[in-house]
Motif scaffolding. Sequence first.
Motif, short mmCIF file in Angstrom:
data_model
loop_
_atom_site.label_atom_id
_atom_site.label_comp_id
_atom_site.label_asym_id
_atom_site.label_seq_id
_atom_site.Cartn_x
_atom_site.Cartn_y
_atom_site.Cartn_z
N ALA A 1 0.84 -1.20 0.00
CA ALA A 1 0.00 0.00 0.00
C ALA A 1 0.88 1.25 0.00
N GLN A 2 1.97 1.20 0.77
CA GLN A 2 2.82 2.39 0.86
C GLN A 2 3.59 2.66 -0.43
N VAL A 3 4.09 1.59 -1.05
CA VAL A 3 4.81 1.76 -2.32
C VAL A 3 3.86 2.40 -3.34
N CYS A 4 2.63 1.87 -3.43
CA CYS A 4 1.65 2.41 -4.38
C CYS A 4 1.32 3.86 -4.05
N MET A 5 1.16 4.11 -2.75
CA MET A 5 0.83 5.47 -2.30
C MET A 5 1.96 6.44 -2.68
N ASN A 6 3.22 6.00 -2.48
CA ASN A 6 4.35 6.87 -2.80
C ASN A 6 4.49 7.11 -4.30
N ILE A 7 4.23 6.06 -5.09
CA ILE A 7 4.30 6.24 -6.54
C ILE A 7 3.22 7.24 -6.96
N GLN B 1 10.47 3.56 -0.17
CA GLN B 1 11.23 4.52 -0.98
C GLN B 1 11.31 4.11 -2.44
N VAL B 2 11.02 2.83 -2.70
CA VAL B 2 10.98 2.39 -4.10
C VAL B 2 10.03 3.30 -4.88
N GLY B 3 8.96 3.71 -4.20
CA GLY B 3 8.02 4.64 -4.81
C GLY B 3 8.71 5.93 -5.22
N GLY B 4 9.65 6.34 -4.40
CA GLY B 4 10.40 7.57 -4.69
C GLY B 4 11.39 7.39 -5.83
N VAL B 5 11.82 6.14 -6.04
CA VAL B 5 12.75 5.86 -7.15
C VAL B 5 11.96 5.81 -8.46
N ILE B 6 10.79 5.18 -8.38
CA ILE B 6 9.96 5.04 -9.59
C ILE B 6 9.31 6.37 -9.95
N GLY B 7 8.91 7.14 -8.93
CA GLY B 7 8.20 8.40 -9.14
C GLY B 7 8.79 9.30 -10.22
#
Lengths: 308, 135
Positions: free
Chosen positions: A83-89, A213-219
């Motif tokens: 949920a957090q990865v998706c939220m961050n992306i 933080q993966v979300g931050g890398v993909i973002g």
Amino acid sequence: MFGPNRVFLIEGVATIAFGGIIYYVYPDYPKSPRTSKWLTPREQEFMELRLTENAPRTHDGVFTFQEVLDTVKDVRIWTFMLAQVCMNIGGFGLTWFLPTITTDLGFAGLPRNQLLNIPPAAASILAIIACAYILKKAWIPRPLFTVSIVVCEIATYSIFLATRTRGAIYAACVLGTMFGACLAIPFWSWRTSSLAGSTGTAFALGLQSGIGQVGGVIGPQIFRSQYKAGGYRVSYGVCTAALVGCFLANCLNWYLTRNLEWDVRRIRRERIKAEREGRLFTEDEVKFYHERQRFTKTLKTRDPGDVL
Amino acid sequence: MTPRVFQTRICVLWGIVLACHAAVTNKEGLYAARFFLGLAEAGLFPAIMTHLCNWYRSDEMGKPIAWLFGVFNLAGVLGSLLVYGISFLDGKQGLSSWQWYVFSTTSSVHRRGCSLTANRLLTRGRVRSKQGLSH
């Protein structure tokens, strides 16, 4: 004179100095020796006694490997992480590139576009205060609250997909930032109910934030300059899809924590009621290790008689 | 390592890495500096959250978390105003957009710092306001 290099130096030195302040004022654990400077032994004792059975405590071991194993084996760490990865992306692109977006849209050049960052942040602060109030009253289950905000965020993103009108885009930036910011309040509050022990709590939060933080890398990859010509429609499409993923993952989290969250809210309401009568509610407590079974596997509510 | 020592460590290392940004002259240097900034900062949020679990019940967690994120956003407002103001002092001398960009994002250090203090004040206020704890 005030070039960026100088600014970095000033900021760095100010931060190091702030470290000194932290060293003097930052609190330790409730029953740490230093805490006795500002709490009586009785108050220190009370601060830990009032916590639930799963809470981390001052005299827990420095590192308990078993808790790490228990955390990794608990499926909820992985679903919350998803949920957090998706939220961050979904949210990352918006908050990170708000200045870029406003500049590219021709709103205002640097540095005036800095001022355009203020309305989203101001709206976020107001929404965060409202969220804290709603949580305090325990009107609705925290999972429902979280999922509702995700739905609002998805609705906001549809504006990005539907229109290129400057005013509408900027309004969507304000709303999107606001929902993204206030989502964190019920989400992280909810997350804390299913953590256990000092090592377990720290490990789960560290692991989840780290992978998050993966979300931050993909973002940033989503907002490539090649999508600029299309008004970043592709980028927002991907972000919207990620938010739908966040919605689904949080629905799963809700299912996995349904009994625990029901119990947390029940006790919260008892505590509110008792507080209104001017006393402290001590008759009952949230059960973490042997959860009360409020819901059966089919989500059918059980007879309250079986539960308590 | 107690929370106090841990947070001091983060703040001091963060400050050192931030100051080192002043020596950056190219893109590669910036990447390296940002890498170490992340390394120094990484433990901050999980540590604050874990620490809050030592003091607050899950059902009352809304308030401290709202303070934490509220102050992040407040610092965002102040940071934007700061960058806006400094831009006039600077006379726009040779500041490219990426420099502005990096500056406005690294200045997040202020927001973190403010939130640490806010949480301590909040904890103290909360405990003191507990009824029936006279001694």
